[in-house]
Design a protein around this motif. Structure first.
Motif, PDB file in Angstrom:
ATOM      1  N   LEU A 155       0.838  -1.196   0.000  1.00 29.49           N
ATOM      2  CA  LEU A 155       0.000   0.000   0.000  1.00 29.49           C
ATOM      3  C   LEU A 155       0.874   1.247   0.000  1.00 29.49           C
ATOM      4  O   LEU A 155       0.450   2.324  -0.369  1.00 29.49           O
ATOM      5  N   GLU A 156       2.093   1.066   0.469  1.00 29.32           N
ATOM      6  CA  GLU A 156       2.938   2.235   0.710  1.00 29.32           C
ATOM      7  C   GLU A 156       3.576   2.796  -0.557  1.00 29.32           C
ATOM      8  O   GLU A 156       4.060   3.912  -0.548  1.00 29.32           O
ATOM      9  N   ARG A 160       0.147   5.191   1.884  1.00 27.21           N
ATOM     10  CA  ARG A 160       0.896   5.158   3.127  1.00 27.21           C
ATOM     11  C   ARG A 160       0.476   3.934   3.913  1.00 27.21           C
ATOM     12  O   ARG A 160      -0.432   3.212   3.510  1.00 27.21           O
ATOM     13  N   LYS A 161       1.125   3.716   5.027  1.00 25.22           N
ATOM     14  CA  LYS A 161       0.764   2.592   5.872  1.00 25.22           C
ATOM     15  C   LYS A 161      -0.580   2.881   6.533  1.00 25.22           C
ATOM     16  O   LYS A 161      -0.844   4.013   6.929  1.00 25.22           O
ATOM     17  N   VAL A 162      -1.427   1.866   6.587  1.00 26.53           N
ATOM     18  CA  VAL A 162      -2.717   2.049   7.238  1.00 26.53           C
ATOM     19  C   VAL A 162      -2.793   1.060   8.404  1.00 26.53           C
ATOM     20  O   VAL A 162      -2.481  -0.121   8.243  1.00 26.53           O
ATOM     21  N   ASP A 163      -3.202   1.562   9.543  1.00 28.75           N
ATOM     22  CA  ASP A 163      -3.261   0.732  10.735  1.00 28.75           C
ATOM     23  C   ASP A 163      -4.211  -0.440  10.518  1.00 28.75           C
ATOM     24  O   ASP A 163      -5.332  -0.259  10.038  1.00 28.75           O
TER      25      ASP A 163
END
Lengths: 725, 164
Positions: A684-685, A689-692
């Protein structure tokens, strides 16, 4: 106009690193008492290639140093010098220095020229020292005697595609001595005699460039045999046999002009026992010279004495046939590989992924067509599916490398460390061919090095202690890799002291780490992963600072792997790293909440079930739990964490998936499990961005994106969620 | 840079893609536009701001989609077969941007772009290159690369949020 050579610098540097690595591996494997001539030649070739390349590209300091290295190696491979431990150490150090020099050229950094000079002096002195010894021994000549060879070239096909290469060969040979053409049998078959002070190896090298080893036979002509060959066999009873033994490689062809056996014996390795009886004599001679395969019943007494003499008198090349075949195989392998950028491979993987998705989209549309009228399309699609699956597998396999790429560096690490700590350790590598993803291999190097250092420093005891404990002085560390189901197990096993349970518990209490009153072994072993935990009495520069095991565990879990420890005090420790085969593909469970589809890593799933209402309990302040076979698992409602309006509000209607997190087990409540499927992991990054709560994404058969759940984060989100509500 | 060169530079025309958000017309450098496509198959991502619509599969690459109408509270955020998405290629990143409609491609020289007055809160002027008149209308010229990589958009990892 001159060609800009700098564009090739990187290629040279890459190749030079490869040569140095190969050299190092061979040096570490070398048996000082009985060095394998093939290996010595391979080391020489590596040094020679670096010298050639560095000369071409104007790296004169590298060329100078490799020249010194090469000169000494040349003496070794021609056996004018015996190899010693000091030399191996010097060669290894020289290899390190060359790597530094390459780095300096690459990054434009500074280099300590003094070290280069020192190394050159060392290499020269090693060469001279030994030649003084030689002179006193008198029998060993520094120059080869004048010998006449009969060369018979009999290639499978006409290898001289044009007249130029034939003339080049003749020119090369003429340079070595007086060349006389005896017969031209056509189709590339020739016979010559060559007289000069040449060693056989030089002749073989000349032919190595134009044909396969077996396609040329070189034998020594008896007429001008010099018994003194190398002076080793002066006092043997039968001079003619002795001359055969000179190199241990070849027999007199004059006695058996057309024998196949003599051809084989040109290399001494591939003696075929099923040869015609007429050549039996030749075989025997080969065997004698070589010291192997001696049929005792047929062996005359004299010959027996010949057989034994070489081994007793001098380092005649004694090598196991199997080993040399292996070397050939790896050499052949290197020649047939090409260097490709990883990004190209990744692009290929992406494209194939697209192809697979397009195919399933096509299949979906075609399934609505009448099979009777569109039979060919249906058939074509079935073929397409098979082909694209094969293609996908083939492309994925490009990324797979044998684990030897990381194992290969450890013999050196062990050698250096054991010398530093005056311990004796033998490193055993098992399953080096096991393949895994390139990305994993790179990430595996650091944790493995750390574990290995630990094993040597803390695991293996010093020789005195080992002797007292009734163990062999030399400790054994086994590095093994194997496929186990969908994962790879890498294990480091030592036969050292093992983990000290009591000491670990005491240390944990002292540090105030939480520990139950009667901890299981597994719990105790877990302690070593706590940051700052070390039971080493003193800190060495190798290990003992207590930083490390926690880093190892973090690295491994980043690779979606697990660390397992088994240990018995006084017997040894095994640390196992369980890793997924690849970072690019995940075995996933596809699940659904409302109309949203998610992927859960299959390895984390323990089981799934539909609870009845009696199993659901409410715990004040901690949300709901589900009772399963006496265990209470926290209920994690995926729809709440992800803000979805689910199809089912009650777990009794949906399904619970029991998953293992790094902390605990939890029951994940979802609407439905759809299918088990391999998915290609996409980051995804890259563009976002990184997603929790998400570890990545993948593309499903219909072309839509499905998100991959990060179970550990979800469990943590659940706890904070509970705390807030 | 000499005056001659600078004036020549100002004369050189660059092409801009204009699109509408509600009543307003915006222009972005056409070189940042990779393609224009319909709005479909967006996978929602939980726990992100509402204007981040989710991610799509762009030929094997996962690309985020933002709805500018929601981000700037302009126009009606409806999704039908006429909803368009401009796929931007901003150096290393690819981002999909939902707008009301794509209007035109216009050529503007640096002289055509006037400095923008301070608008207030809606659209931070630091992301604006200026204002330009395009066929009797005013277009707001946006530095889309700067906007998309800004903290406001929440499309990139922020160091501060990383530390939490």
């Amino acid at each position: 106009m001159s060609i800009d050579l700098s564009q090739f610098h990187q290629v040279f540097i890459d190749e030079a690193y490869e040569h140095l690595d190969a050299m190092e591996q061979l040096l570490l494997a070398i048996d000082i008492e009985h060095p394998n001539l093939d290996d010595l030649n391979a080391i020489f070739r590596a040094a020679h290639s670096i010298k050639g390349g560095s000369g071409t590209f104007g790296f004169s300091n590298i060329a100078d140093l490799t020249h010194a290295l090469e000169s000494l190696l040349d003496k070794l491979r021609k056996e004018t010098l015996p190899i010693t431990h000091e030399m191996v150490s010097a060669f290894l150090a020289c290899g390190d220095l060359l790597k530094l020099m390459l780095e300096a050229h690459q990054d434009g950094g500074d280099l300590d020229e003094q070290r280069v000079t020192d190394m050159k002096t060392l290499l020269l002195s090693l060469g001279e020292e030994a030649s003084i010894l030689e002179d006193s021994a008198t029998h060993t000549p520094t120059q080869s005697p004048v010998t006449t060879y009969r060369i018979r070239l009999h290639p499978d096909s006409d290898i001289f595609s044009g007249p130029a290469s034939f003339e080049a060969l003749v020119a090369d040979l003429s340079r070595l001595g007086t060349l006389i053409l005896i017969a031209d049998q056509g189709a590339g078959r020739y016979e010559w005699t060559l007289t000069g002070s040449v060693v056989l190896q030089d002749l073989l090298d000349t032919f190595a460039f134009i044909c396969q080893d077996y396609e040329v036979t070189i034998t020594e002509e008896p007429a001008v045999v010099e018994d003194e060959g190398f002076g080793f066999f002066m006092d043997l009873p039968e001079p003619s046999s002795a001359s055969d033994a000179d190199f241990g490689f070849f027999v007199d062809e004059s006695e058996l002009p057309a024998s196949q056996a003599s051809e084989d014996s040109g290399f001494g390795f591939f003696v075929d026992e099923t040869e015609l009886p007429a050549v039996k004599q030749a075989q025997q001679e080969t065997e004698q010279g070589f010291g192997f395969f001696v049929p005792e019943s047929e062996l005359p007494k004299q010959a027996a004495s010949i057989k034994e003499s070489p081994a007793a008198v001098a380092p005649v090349p004694v090598s196991a046939p199997r080993k040399s075949k292996q070397a050939d195989a790896s050499k052949a392998h290197a020649e047939t590989s090409i260097r490709v950028g990883v990004e190209k491979v990744d692009q290929l993987i992406n494209l194939v992924g697209e192809l697979v998705i397009t195919r399933s989209m096509l299949a979906q549309s075609v399934s609505e067509l009448d099979p009777v009228h569109f039979e060919t399309i249906h058939k074509g699609l079935v073929n397409l599916e098979r082909n694209s699956r094969d293609l996908q597998e083939a492309v994925m396999s490009i990324r797979m490398l044998p684990i030897n790429f990381v194992f290969g560096r450890f013999p050196r690490v062990v050698r250096d460390l054991t010398q530093k700590m005056s311990k004796k350790v033998r490193l055993k590598l098992v399953g080096e061919e096991t393949e895994l993803d390139k990305g994993l291999i790179e990430k595996l190097a650091d944790p493995l090095t750390h574990l290995l250092r630990n094993s040597i420093d803390h695991g293996i005891e010093i020789p005195e202690v080992r002797r007292a404990a009734g163990k062999p002085e030399e400790g054994t560390i086994t590095l093994s890799a194997s496929h186990q189901g969908g994962s790879i197990l890498v294990q480091i096993t030592d036969d050292g002291a093992g983990l000290d349970r009591e000491k670990l518990i005491a240390k944990a209490r002292e540090k105030g780490l939480p520990l139950s009153d009667n901890p299981t072994d597994k719990e105790v072993w877990q302690l070593i992963f706590a940051p700052g935990f070390s039971t080493a009495k003193e800190v060495t520069d190798v290990s003992g600072r207590g930083v490390g095991m926690d880093v190892v565990q973090r690295n491994i879990s980043e690779m979606k792997g697990q660390v397992e420890i088994e240990s018995a005090q006084g017997v040894g420790t095994t640390i196992g790293l369980r890793l997924p085969l690849t970072l690019a593909i995940l075995d996933g469970m596809i699940l659904r909440v409302a109309d949203e589809v998610f992927v859960l890593p299959l390895t984390r799933i323990l089981e799934s079930f539909q609870p009845d209402s009696s199993q659901m309990k409410s715990v004040a302040g901690q949300g709901r739990v589900v009772q399963m076979r006496g265990e209470y698992l926290p209920l994690v409602e995926l729809h709440k964490l992800l803000g979805i309006q689910p199809q089912y509000m009650r777990p009794e209607e949906g399904i619970l998936v029991v998953v293992e997190t790094t902390q605990d087990k939890v029951a994940l409540f979802v609407d439905e499990l759809i299918a088990q499927q391999q998915v290609v992991i996409k980051s995804l990054e890259t563009h976002f961005r990184k997603v929790d709560g998400l570890s990545g994404a993948t593309i499903m058969g219909d072309g839509r994106v499905a998100l991959i759940l990060d179970i550990d984060r979800l469990a943590r989100m659940h706890s904070t969620f509970q705390a807030h509500s | 840079m000499t005056d001659a060169a600078s004036s020549q530079h100002n004369q050189a025309k660059r092409e801009f893609l204009t699109f509408t958000l509600g009543e307003e017309e915006y222009a972005i450098d056409i070189l940042t536009v990779q393609e224009i496509r319909g709005y479909n198959a967006v996978t929602r991502i939980a726990n992100t701001p509402d204007y981040i619509k989710g991610v799509i599969n762009m030929r094997g690459v996962i690309v985020p989609v933002v709805d500018m109408r929601l981000k700037f509270h302009l126009g009606n955020a409806t999704y039908d077969e006429f909803t368009v998405m401009i796929i931007l290629n901003l150096g290393q990143r690819v981002v999909g941007m939902v707008v009301d409609a794509v209007s035109d491609v216009v050529a503007l020289s640096a002289d055509d772009i006037r400095p923008a007055p301070d608008f207030g809160a809606t659209f931070d002027t630091q992301y604006l290159l200026g204002l330009a008149s395009v066929a009797e209308r005013m277009a707001i010229v946006v530095d889309i690369e700067k906007l998309m990589s800004s903290q406001d958009m929440g499309l990139v990892d922020q160091l501060s949020s990383e530390a939490v």
